[in-house]
Design an enzyme around this catalytic site. Structure first.
Site, PDB file in Angstrom:
ATOM      1  N   ALA A   1       0.269   4.768   4.503  1.00  0.00           N
ATOM      2  CA  ALA A   1      -0.395   5.611   5.486  1.00  0.00           C
ATOM      3  C   ALA A   1      -1.348   6.620   4.860  1.00  0.00           C
ATOM      4  O   ALA A   1      -2.207   7.173   5.544  1.00  0.00           O
ATOM      5  CB  ALA A   1       0.653   6.340   6.325  1.00  0.00           C
ATOM      6  N   SER A   2      -1.231   6.855   3.550  1.00  0.00           N
ATOM      7  CA  SER A   2      -2.121   7.817   2.894  1.00  0.00           C
ATOM      8  C   SER A   2      -2.977   7.194   1.807  1.00  0.00           C
ATOM      9  O   SER A   2      -3.975   7.787   1.392  1.00  0.00           O
ATOM     10  CB  SER A   2      -1.309   8.978   2.309  1.00  0.00           C
ATOM     11  OG  SER A   2      -0.326   8.512   1.408  1.00  0.00           O
TER      12      SER A   2
ATOM     13  N   HIS B   1       6.296  -5.635   6.271  1.00  0.00           N
ATOM     14  CA  HIS B   1       6.611  -4.218   6.459  1.00  0.00           C
ATOM     15  C   HIS B   1       6.930  -3.646   5.089  1.00  0.00           C
ATOM     16  O   HIS B   1       7.774  -4.181   4.364  1.00  0.00           O
ATOM     17  CB  HIS B   1       7.801  -4.030   7.397  1.00  0.00           C
ATOM     18  CG  HIS B   1       8.076  -2.593   7.702  1.00  0.00           C
ATOM     19  ND1 HIS B   1       9.339  -2.095   7.871  1.00  0.00           N
ATOM     20  CD2 HIS B   1       7.241  -1.538   7.845  1.00  0.00           C
ATOM     21  CE1 HIS B   1       9.281  -0.797   8.120  1.00  0.00           C
ATOM     22  NE2 HIS B   1       8.008  -0.439   8.099  1.00  0.00           N
ATOM     23  N   ASP B   2       6.241  -2.580   4.705  1.00  0.00           N
ATOM     24  CA  ASP B   2       6.361  -2.092   3.321  1.00  0.00           C
ATOM     25  C   ASP B   2       7.798  -1.747   2.952  1.00  0.00           C
ATOM     26  O   ASP B   2       8.218  -1.958   1.807  1.00  0.00           O
ATOM     27  CB  ASP B   2       5.402  -0.930   3.055  1.00  0.00           C
ATOM     28  CG  ASP B   2       5.468   0.181   4.088  1.00  0.00           C
ATOM     29  OD1 ASP B   2       6.390   0.196   4.922  1.00  0.00           O
ATOM     30  OD2 ASP B   2       4.565   1.047   4.074  1.00  0.00           O
TER      31      ASP B   2
ATOM     32  N   THR C   1       6.094   8.631   1.879  1.00  0.00           N
ATOM     33  CA  THR C   1       5.672   9.417   3.037  1.00  0.00           C
ATOM     34  C   THR C   1       6.814   9.514   4.037  1.00  0.00           C
ATOM     35  O   THR C   1       7.073  10.568   4.611  1.00  0.00           O
ATOM     36  CB  THR C   1       4.435   8.779   3.690  1.00  0.00           C
ATOM     37  OG1 THR C   1       3.371   8.743   2.727  1.00  0.00           O
ATOM     38  CG2 THR C   1       3.988   9.576   4.895  1.00  0.00           C
TER      39      THR C   1
ATOM     40  N   GLN D   1       3.565  16.365   1.303  1.00  0.00           N
ATOM     41  CA  GLN D   1       2.183  15.917   1.185  1.00  0.00           C
ATOM     42  C   GLN D   1       1.249  16.802   2.004  1.00  0.00           C
ATOM     43  O   GLN D   1       0.152  17.151   1.548  1.00  0.00           O
ATOM     44  CB  GLN D   1       2.072  14.451   1.635  1.00  0.00           C
ATOM     45  CG  GLN D   1       2.762  13.467   0.706  1.00  0.00           C
ATOM     46  CD  GLN D   1       2.911  12.093   1.323  1.00  0.00           C
ATOM     47  OE1 GLN D   1       2.526  11.861   2.475  1.00  0.00           O
ATOM     48  NE2 GLN D   1       3.478  11.160   0.565  1.00  0.00           N
TER      49      GLN D   1
END
Length: 490
Positions: A13-14, A236-237, A259, A304
């Protein structure tokens, strides 16, 4: 002797990476190398936080082209990403609408509406998936209510990794582990739940049939003209990260730390009892016929965001400063919805401490310490819930992913959970992606063998629990802050 060069595309996501894995079968030697890294994040489009799919595709192709120009022949490509988010396509395969991020506020209040109409027990019995306000089910409910005009134009629904696989191959695949995060699969048959599609008013033809990881979807035409198989890994990670977790037995728990923090255990059967519902446990799809019985925890997203807002770039220095702070001075509930995507994470944490009558952390180090102490306490709670659910104590915790580099958090976890902790590998998601490719290609026989290879190739670190004299009092404070109704015994 077989030598394989495999590309693992790992989108978080980042940030995102294209990684190269080199595998030599006779010596079972494994190496990985980062080829291309790029930022990821949502952008405002029409008042919504959306993913830049075109930008991500360009970066993926840049990384694959670098590989193609230097290490051909590639033997496979696998793609993994975060869960719940999706792309809609028309009959010609063109996108319909935007890929709205799960952190967008369009789903605010939608989960409450859906659960009121369908009932918590019924929905959980059907899907076995944790109630989170951004699940795909609620995203689609919001879509149908807020932009119904686009519905007639849609022909296909793809999860994010399936979309990029389609862009590389022209072939559509619905990979099971990512599809399971939607809260729309039937827990008993692993297919889309027709009653939920009927509730949404969405046609079944959008969705295809979920397929277990391990099939070759199609081929990518590389820069040299050579065609490379694109393999459906555990897309899916977290599912890929679990593939590379060196779990020794079914009494081991894993924590995929990044995250998000995702803590759970592997099981041959799902858990969707009233007890599991009360603990809000999820049963996501795994590999080799397993379920990932786990719980989502907000994770290092809080840290984060602090770093981003405070312009902090030296994370190891911040962790060292946090280690010198007084422990447990201020605590928060990391899973509070107020921390999902606040305008300012710093302000949100300070406000939460102020509202609970605790010292308000003023420095960056104090803010970081508040987050890390609170996360470790949250891990203790979830570990208790998981142990109680399965009726036996989980006696070892394996932390994998980027967050396992945080030695302070690893030791806090061992101390507060009072359990031995093994940390590593850092690149668990990439290694799980690669492992799925090698199992599909027939180079590795099974999951247990792959885990032994990973542990031998990337030796983990071990953390033993230490005595924390004030733990009972701290734990009581944390339960009161989080409004836990009762103790959960291991």
């Amino acid at each position: 002797m077989t030598i394989r060069n495999l590309a693992a595309v790992d989108l978080g996501a980042s940030s995102g990476r294209v990684m190269l894995a080199s595998w030599q079968s006779d010596t079972q030697t494994l190496g990985i190398k980062e080829i291309h890294r790029f930022d990821n994040g949502f952008k405002p489009v029409g008042g919504h936080d959306c993913w830049d799919l075109d930008g991500l595709e360009k970066e993926i192709l840049t990384g694959l082209t670098k590989l193609g120009n230097n290490v051909f022949p590639l033997d496979g490509i696998g793609i993994d990403t975060w869960g719940v988010d999706y792309v809609l396509l028309d009959e010609q395969g063109a996108r319909v609408g935007e890929a709205v991020s799960y952190r967008d506020h369009s789903t605010d209040g939608v989960m409450a509406q859906v659960t009121a109409e369908l009932g918590y027990q019924s929905l959980y019995r059907h899907t076995g998936i944790q109630f989170l306000p951004f699940n795909t089910l609620y995203q689609l409910k919001a879509l149908c209510a807020q932009t119904p005009d686009i519905i007639p134009r849609v022909a296909h629904f793809l999860m994010i990794p399936d979309y990029f696989t389609y862009r590389l191959t022209g072939k559509m695949n619905r990979e099971y582990t990512n599809a399971s995060t939607t809260q729309m699969l039937n827990l008993q048959n692993g297919d889309w739940d027709q009653s939920l599609l009927d509730y949404l008013g969405i046609p079944r033809r959008w969705f295809g049939t979920p397929r277990l990881p391990g099939n070759t979807v199609g081929e990518w035409a590389g820069p040299s003209g050579r065609r490379v198989p694109v393999i459906a890994v555990a897309s899916h990670d977290t599912a890929s990260a679990v593939v590379a977790s060196p779990l020794k037995d079914r009494h081991s728990a894993y924590l995929s730390s990044g995250t998000w923090s995702l803590m759970g255990f592997e099981s041959d059967v799902p858990y969707n009892s009233e007890q599991a519902l009360a603990a809000n446990i999820t049963n996501e799809g795994g590999v080799s016929g397993t379920y990932r019985v786990l719980k989502n925890i907000m994770g290092l997203w809080l840290l984060q965001r602090i770093c981003r807002e405070q312009n902090l770039t030296d994370l190891p220095a911040l962790i060292a400063q946090a280690a010198a702070e007084p422990p447990f001075a201020s605590l928060i509930n990391p899973n509070d919805d107020g921390f999902l995507n606040p305008p300012s994470m710093v302000d949100a944490i300070r406000a939460a401490c102020r509202e609970t009558g605790q010292p308000v952390p003023q420095t960056d180090a104090a803010l970081a310490r508040t987050v890390l102490d609170s996360l470790a306490l949250c891990y203790r709670r979830v570990l208790q819930e998981l142990s109680q659910l399965r009726g036996a104590k989980l006696n070892h915790l394996y932390i994998v992913g980027g967050g396992c580099q945080n030695q302070l958090l690893n030791q806090l976890c061992a101390d507060i959970c009072q359990i031995p902790v093994t940390a590593g590998p850092v690149e668990a998601t990439t290694l799980g992606n690669v492992g799925c490719q090698l199992m599909t290609l027939g180079d590795v026989p099974d999951l247990a063998c792959w885990r032994r290879i990973v542990e031998r190739s990337f030796p983990p670190r071990h953390f033993s629990p230490r005595r924390v004299p004030e733990l009972a009092a701290v734990w009581q404070r944390f339960k009161e802050i989080c409004h836990f109704q009762q103790e959960t015994a291991i």
